[in-house]
Design a protein around this motif. Structure first.
Motif, mmCIF file in Angstrom:
data_model
loop_
_atom_site.group_PDB
_atom_site.id
_atom_site.type_symbol
_atom_site.label_atom_id
_atom_site.label_comp_id
_atom_site.label_asym_id
_atom_site.label_seq_id
_atom_site.Cartn_x
_atom_site.Cartn_y
_atom_site.Cartn_z
ATOM 1 N N ASP A 151 -2.279 13.379 -3.553
ATOM 2 C CA ASP A 151 -3.068 12.506 -4.436
ATOM 3 C C ASP A 151 -2.521 12.430 -5.857
ATOM 4 O O ASP A 151 -3.264 12.198 -6.811
ATOM 5 C CB ASP A 151 -4.542 12.936 -4.487
ATOM 6 C CG ASP A 151 -5.412 12.048 -3.625
ATOM 7 O OD1 ASP A 151 -4.907 11.028 -3.128
ATOM 8 O OD2 ASP A 151 -6.598 12.384 -3.467
ATOM 9 N N ASP A 185 6.211 10.009 -7.671
ATOM 10 C CA ASP A 185 4.961 10.744 -7.938
ATOM 11 C C ASP A 185 5.113 11.750 -9.079
ATOM 12 O O ASP A 185 4.265 12.617 -9.269
ATOM 13 C CB ASP A 185 4.461 11.443 -6.673
ATOM 14 C CG ASP A 185 5.327 12.620 -6.235
ATOM 15 O OD1 ASP A 185 6.355 12.907 -6.888
ATOM 16 O OD2 ASP A 185 4.972 13.260 -5.238
ATOM 17 N N ARG A 190 0.854 -1.187 0.000
ATOM 18 C CA ARG A 190 0.000 0.000 0.000
ATOM 19 C C ARG A 190 0.888 1.234 0.000
ATOM 20 O O ARG A 190 1.935 1.261 0.627
ATOM 21 C CB ARG A 190 -0.871 0.038 1.251
ATOM 22 C CG ARG A 190 -1.919 -0.992 1.277
ATOM 23 C CD ARG A 190 -2.814 -0.745 2.452
ATOM 24 N NE ARG A 190 -3.426 -1.992 2.862
ATOM 25 C CZ ARG A 190 -4.327 -2.096 3.785
ATOM 26 N NH1 ARG A 190 -4.721 -1.014 4.426
ATOM 27 N NH2 ARG A 190 -4.836 -3.247 4.099
ATOM 28 N N CYS A 191 0.418 2.242 -0.686
ATOM 29 C CA CYS A 191 1.157 3.503 -0.739
ATOM 30 C C CYS A 191 0.181 4.595 -1.154
ATOM 31 O O CYS A 191 -0.694 4.362 -1.990
ATOM 32 C CB CYS A 191 2.304 3.394 -1.747
ATOM 33 S SG CYS A 191 3.390 4.823 -1.749
ATOM 34 N N ASN A 192 0.325 5.769 -0.571
ATOM 35 C CA ASN A 192 -0.503 6.887 -1.014
ATOM 36 C C ASN A 192 0.340 8.154 -1.024
ATOM 37 O O ASN A 192 1.392 8.223 -0.405
ATOM 38 C CB ASN A 192 -1.760 7.042 -0.163
ATOM 39 C CG ASN A 192 -1.470 7.124 1.316
ATOM 40 O OD1 ASN A 192 -0.330 7.145 1.726
ATOM 41 N ND2 ASN A 192 -2.499 7.147 2.118
ATOM 42 N N ASP A 193 -0.135 9.132 -1.750
ATOM 43 C CA ASP A 193 0.560 10.394 -1.900
ATOM 44 C C ASP A 193 -0.277 11.483 -1.228
ATOM 45 O O ASP A 193 -1.499 11.543 -1.439
ATOM 46 C CB ASP A 193 0.745 10.699 -3.404
ATOM 47 C CG ASP A 193 1.567 11.948 -3.615
ATOM 48 O OD1 ASP A 193 2.806 11.855 -3.477
ATOM 49 O OD2 ASP A 193 0.977 13.002 -3.899
#
Length: 179
Positions: free
Chosen positions: A16, A62, A10-13
Motif C-alpha cells: 500500500d 513506489d 489500474r495499479c496497486n502496491d
C-alpha cells in the motif's frame, strides 16, 4: 479510439505504498516518455492524430522499487469535429412579453453527422451553474417549460454533446408577459 481520449490504468502496491507513474506514448513499439511522476492513474495526451497506431506503457515507482508495465496498442479513428454552437434560440434572446407557457427551441448541427445529446440550463439568474440544469440527455431541439411566473426574466443556455466533444451556447434571456 477517439482522437480526444484520456489514457487510464489500474495499479496497486502490495504494501500500500503511494505510487508515482511514468507514461510513455508514441507511434513506435518503443514509446517515448511523455510524463513523469504522475500521482494519478490517468493521463491526457492531448489531441491525437487520426487513423494512427499508438503504443503506450506505464511504469510505476513506489519509492524503492520500479516496475515496467507492458506495452499496449490502440488505433485512433477519424478525427471528430465538435458540434456547432447551438443557435437560433426561441424565445429570441432578449424577447419580452412571452407567454408564461413557454417552450424552448434552438438549432444545432454536427459537421460529422453525429447524433447530438443536449443539456439545458434554466433559471432567473444570468450565471447558470450545474444547479440550474433542468434537462439532460435529451435528443430533441426543444423543451417544454410548463407554466412560468408573470413578468419575470429567465435565462437559459444549451450544451450539445456528440459523444466525444461538447460545446455550449451563450446565455440567452427572455421576459414573460405581465399578468
Amino acid at each position: 479510439i477517439s482522437t480526444h481520449t484520456q489514457l487510464s490504468w489500474r495499479c496497486n502496491d502490495i504494501e500500500d505504498d503511494p505510487l508515482n507513474y511514468d507514461v510513455y506514448l508514441g507511434t513506435e513499439n518503443n514509446p517515448v516518455l511523455m510524463s513523469q511522476g504522475l500521482e494519478y492513474t490517468t493521463f491526457d495526451p492531448g489531441v491525437l492524430e487520426p487513423l494512427t497506431d499508438y503504443y503506450w506503457r506505464v511504469d510505476a515507482w513506489d519509492g524503492s522499487h520500479y516496475s515496467h508495465g507492458p506495452v499496449w496498442h490502440f488505433v485512433t479513428g477519424e478525427q471528430n469535429t465538435a458540434p456547432e454552437i447551438p443557435y437560433a434560440p426561441w424565445p429570441q434572446d432578449g424577447a419580452t412579453g412571452e407567454v408564461v407557457d413557454a417552450m424552448l427551441r434552438w438549432s444545432c448541427n454536427d459537421p460529422d453527422g453525429d447524433d447530438l445529446v443536449y443539456k439545458i440550463y434554466f433559471g432567473t439568474v444570468s450565471q447558470l451553474t450545474e444547479n440550474h440544469v433542468i434537462a439532460l440527455g435529451i435528443t430533441d431541439e426543444s423543451w417544454g417549460l410548463g407554466r412560468l411566473d408573470y413578468n419575470t426574466t429567465y435565462y437559459w443556455r444549451v450544451k450539445a454533446h456528440d459523444g466525444d466533444l461538447e460545446v455550449q451556447s451563450p446565455v440567452w434571456s427572455f421576459t414573460t408577459e405581465e399578468n
